[in-house]
Design a protein around this motif. Structure first.
Motif, PDB file in Angstrom:
ATOM      1  N   PRO A 131      43.700 -10.032 -76.888  1.00 51.41           N
ATOM      2  CA  PRO A 131      43.229 -10.364 -78.247  1.00 51.41           C
ATOM      3  C   PRO A 131      41.732 -10.194 -78.437  1.00 51.41           C
ATOM      4  CG  PRO A 131      43.719 -12.364 -77.010  1.00 51.41           C
ATOM      5  CD  PRO A 131      44.202 -11.214 -76.172  1.00 51.41           C
ATOM      6  N   TRP A 132      40.975 -10.153 -77.335  1.00 48.48           N
ATOM      7  CA  TRP A 132      39.519 -10.024 -77.451  1.00 48.48           C
ATOM      8  C   TRP A 132      39.034  -8.566 -77.433  1.00 48.48           C
ATOM      9  CZ3 TRP A 132      41.783 -12.588 -73.184  1.00 48.48           C
ATOM     10  CH2 TRP A 132      41.900 -11.809 -72.031  1.00 48.48           C
ATOM     11  N   SER A 133      39.941  -7.612 -77.394  1.00 51.47           N
ATOM     12  CA  SER A 133      39.525  -6.209 -77.372  1.00 51.47           C
ATOM     13  C   SER A 133      38.759  -5.850 -78.644  1.00 51.47           C
ATOM     14  CB  SER A 133      40.742  -5.300 -77.241  1.00 51.47           C
ATOM     15  OG  SER A 133      40.349  -3.937 -77.375  1.00 51.47           O
ATOM     16  N   PRO A 134      37.585  -5.246 -78.537  1.00 49.71           N
ATOM     17  CA  PRO A 134      36.810  -4.876 -79.733  1.00 49.71           C
ATOM     18  C   PRO A 134      37.507  -3.836 -80.602  1.00 49.71           C
ATOM     19  CG  PRO A 134      35.822  -3.933 -77.746  1.00 49.71           C
ATOM     20  CD  PRO A 134      36.872  -4.902 -77.293  1.00 49.71           C
ATOM     21  N   THR A 135      38.469  -3.113 -80.043  1.00 55.23           N
ATOM     22  CA  THR A 135      39.176  -2.095 -80.830  1.00 55.23           C
ATOM     23  C   THR A 135      40.044  -2.725 -81.917  1.00 55.23           C
ATOM     24  OG1 THR A 135      40.952  -2.082 -79.166  1.00 55.23           O
ATOM     25  CG2 THR A 135      39.215  -0.425 -78.942  1.00 55.23           C
ATOM     26  N   LYS A 136      40.306  -4.019 -81.828  1.00 57.30           N
ATOM     27  CA  LYS A 136      41.108  -4.684 -82.853  1.00 57.30           C
ATOM     28  C   LYS A 136      40.374  -4.760 -84.193  1.00 57.30           C
ATOM     29  CE  LYS A 136      44.142  -7.364 -79.864  1.00 57.30           C
ATOM     30  NZ  LYS A 136      45.349  -6.644 -80.319  1.00 57.30           N
ATOM     31  N   PHE A 137      39.070  -4.503 -84.169  1.00 56.37           N
ATOM     32  CA  PHE A 137      38.292  -4.510 -85.412  1.00 56.37           C
ATOM     33  C   PHE A 137      38.248  -3.133 -86.074  1.00 56.37           C
ATOM     34  CE2 PHE A 137      36.633  -8.025 -82.846  1.00 56.37           C
ATOM     35  CZ  PHE A 137      36.707  -9.072 -83.760  1.00 56.37           C
ATOM     36  N   ILE A 138      38.867  -2.134 -85.437  1.00 54.33           N
ATOM     37  CA  ILE A 138      38.871  -0.778 -85.994  1.00 54.33           C
ATOM     38  C   ILE A 138      40.035  -0.657 -86.975  1.00 54.33           C
ATOM     39  CG2 ILE A 138      39.074   1.683 -85.473  1.00 54.33           C
ATOM     40  CD1 ILE A 138      37.977   1.086 -82.690  1.00 54.33           C
ATOM     41  N   PRO A 139      39.773  -0.257 -88.223  1.00 52.01           N
ATOM     42  CA  PRO A 139      40.853  -0.144 -89.212  1.00 52.01           C
ATOM     43  C   PRO A 139      41.934   0.846 -88.777  1.00 52.01           C
ATOM     44  CG  PRO A 139      38.695  -0.046 -90.272  1.00 52.01           C
ATOM     45  CD  PRO A 139      38.443   0.040 -88.799  1.00 52.01           C
ATOM     46  N   PHE A 140      43.182   0.470 -88.975  1.00 51.59           N
ATOM     47  CA  PHE A 140      44.356   1.311 -88.710  1.00 51.59           C
ATOM     48  C   PHE A 140      44.506   1.684 -87.225  1.00 51.59           C
ATOM     49  CE2 PHE A 140      42.806   2.446 -93.008  1.00 51.59           C
ATOM     50  CZ  PHE A 140      43.858   1.925 -93.751  1.00 51.59           C
ATOM     51  N   TYR A 141      43.833   0.960 -86.335  1.00 50.26           N
ATOM     52  CA  TYR A 141      43.931   1.275 -84.915  1.00 50.26           C
ATOM     53  C   TYR A 141      45.272   0.809 -84.357  1.00 50.26           C
ATOM     54  CZ  TYR A 141      42.534   1.632 -79.997  1.00 50.26           C
ATOM     55  OH  TYR A 141      42.453   1.959 -78.671  1.00 50.26           O
ATOM     56  N   GLY A 142      45.924   1.663 -83.567  1.00 51.77           N
ATOM     57  CA  GLY A 142      47.238   1.323 -83.025  1.00 51.77           C
ATOM     58  C   GLY A 142      47.151   0.351 -81.864  1.00 51.77           C
TER      59      GLY A 142
END
Length: 281
Positions: free
Chosen positions: A222-233
Motif C-alpha cells: 500500500p505504500w508504493s509511490p506508484t499508487k499515486f499515478i493516475p490509471f496505473y495498473g
C-alpha cells in the motif's frame, strides 16, 4: 563523442557556463564514441535487473510473516532454486539476444536522433518525454500483447512468460527470445517518435524495467509511490493476468488500465474482484 577539446571550449560554444551535471557528462563522455555510449543500455538493464528484485527476494525467502498479508497469491511458495534459475535464464537472454540487438541497433539509435551532445536536457523536458514514452509503450504493448494471446502465438511464444502463474519480480523479463524482440518494439517506439538525449534514453529503459519488476513482484504494497499515478495498473492488476494464464482475456496493458477499459478487456478482472469482495463478507 563531444566535439570539444575541453570544458572551456564547450562553454564558449554554448555561450554559458556548464552546469555541474554537464561538466560530469563532459568528463565522462567527451572521448567515448556514440556507439559505446549506446552499449551502456544493456549494462544498465543487467545491473538494475540484478538489484531491483532483491528486496522482493529477501521478503519472499526471509520468512517475514508480517509481509504475507501483502502477497497476492499467498498459497504459492517460492524457492531459492526457482528464483536463481529464473535469474540465470533471463541473464542468458540478455547476453545472447538483447546484447547483440544493442550492437546492431546503435546506428539506428543515432539515425533517429538520440543525441549524446551538450547541452543536457532540462528536468521538465526529461519528465515530459518519459511520460510520452510510457503512454506510447503502453498503447502499443497492449495490442501486441493481446496478439500474443492468440492460440498460435501463445502456444509457440507467449506461454513461456506465463510459466509463472504467480509472478515474481525476477520473472518480469522472463520470456521466449522472440517475445523479447517483439515486445522490445513498443519500448523503442517512444524514443523513435520523440528523440531525446541518451541519458533520458537510459533512464527510460531503466524505469520501464523497474515498473515491470514491480508489477510482476507478486506483492501489493500500500505504500508504493506508484499508487499515486493516475490509471496505473500495478502488481495486483497484472497478477490476475498471470493467474488466469492462457485463458486470460483481461489486463493486457503493461502500465496503465485505460486501454483495457476502453476496449473491454477488463471484464474478467472486474468479475474476479467482485467474487473476492463477496467472499470477504
Amino acid at each position: 563523442m563531444l566535439p570539444y577539446r575541453n570544458i572551456e571550449e564547450a562553454e564558449e560554444a554554448l555561450s554559458r557556463a556548464l552546469s555541474f551535471a554537464e561538466k560530469l557528462w563532459f568528463k565522462y563522455s567527451a572521448k567515448k564514441p556514440d556507439h559505446i555510449l549506446h552499449y551502456h543500455n544493456i549494462i544498465f538493464l543487467m545491473l538494475f535487473y540484478t538489484l531491483a528484485p532483491l528486496p522482493y527476494v529477501f521478503i519472499s525467502l526471509g520468512g517475514f510473516k508480517n509481509m504475507d498479508k501483502y502477497k497476492i497469491q499467498p498459497k504459492v511458495k517460492d524457492s531459492f532454486f526457482n528464483m536463481f534459475k529464473c535469474y540465470k535464464d533471463v541473464m542468458q537472454t540478455f547476453l545472447l539476444v538483447v546484447g547483440p540487438l544493442q550492437v546492431i541497433s546503435s546506428s539506428t539509435v543515432q539515425w533517429i536522433g538520440i543525441r549524446t551532445s551538450l547541452p543536457l536536457p532540462y528536468l521538465s523536458q526529461v519528465f515530459v518525454q518519459i511520460v510520452v514514452y510510457f503512454i506510447v509503450e503502453d498503447f502499443s504493448h497492449y495490442w501486441i500483447h493481446r496478439m500474443l494471446h492468440c492460440k498460435w502465438a501463445y502456444e509457440k511464444i507467449h506461454r513461456v512468460h506465463h510459466e509463472y502463474t504467480a509472478p515474481i519480480g525476477l520473472a518480469a523479463p522472463y520470456a521466449h527470445w522472440a517475445e523479447i524482440l517483439i515486445l522490445g518494439l513498443p519500448s523503442f517506439l517512444g524514443p523513435a517518435l520523440v528523440p531525446c538525449h541518451i541519458t533520458t534514453y537510459w533512464l527510460w529503459f531503466v524505469l520501464r524495467q523497474l515498473e515491470a519488476i514491480e508489477t510482476h513482484s507478486g506483492y501489493n504494497f500500500p505504500w508504493s509511490p506508484t499508487k499515486f499515478i493516475p490509471f496505473y495498473g500495478g502488481a495486483k492488476y497484472h497478477d490476475y493476468h498471470h493467474y488466469v494464464g492462457g485463458r486470460s482475456k483481461s489486463n493486457f496493458a503493461s502500465v496503465f488500465t485505460y486501454c483495457d477499459y476502453i476496449y473491454g478487456t477488463h471484464k474478467g478482472y472486474q468479475s474476479h474482484k467482485q467474487v473476492l469482495e463477496k467472499a470477504k463478507l
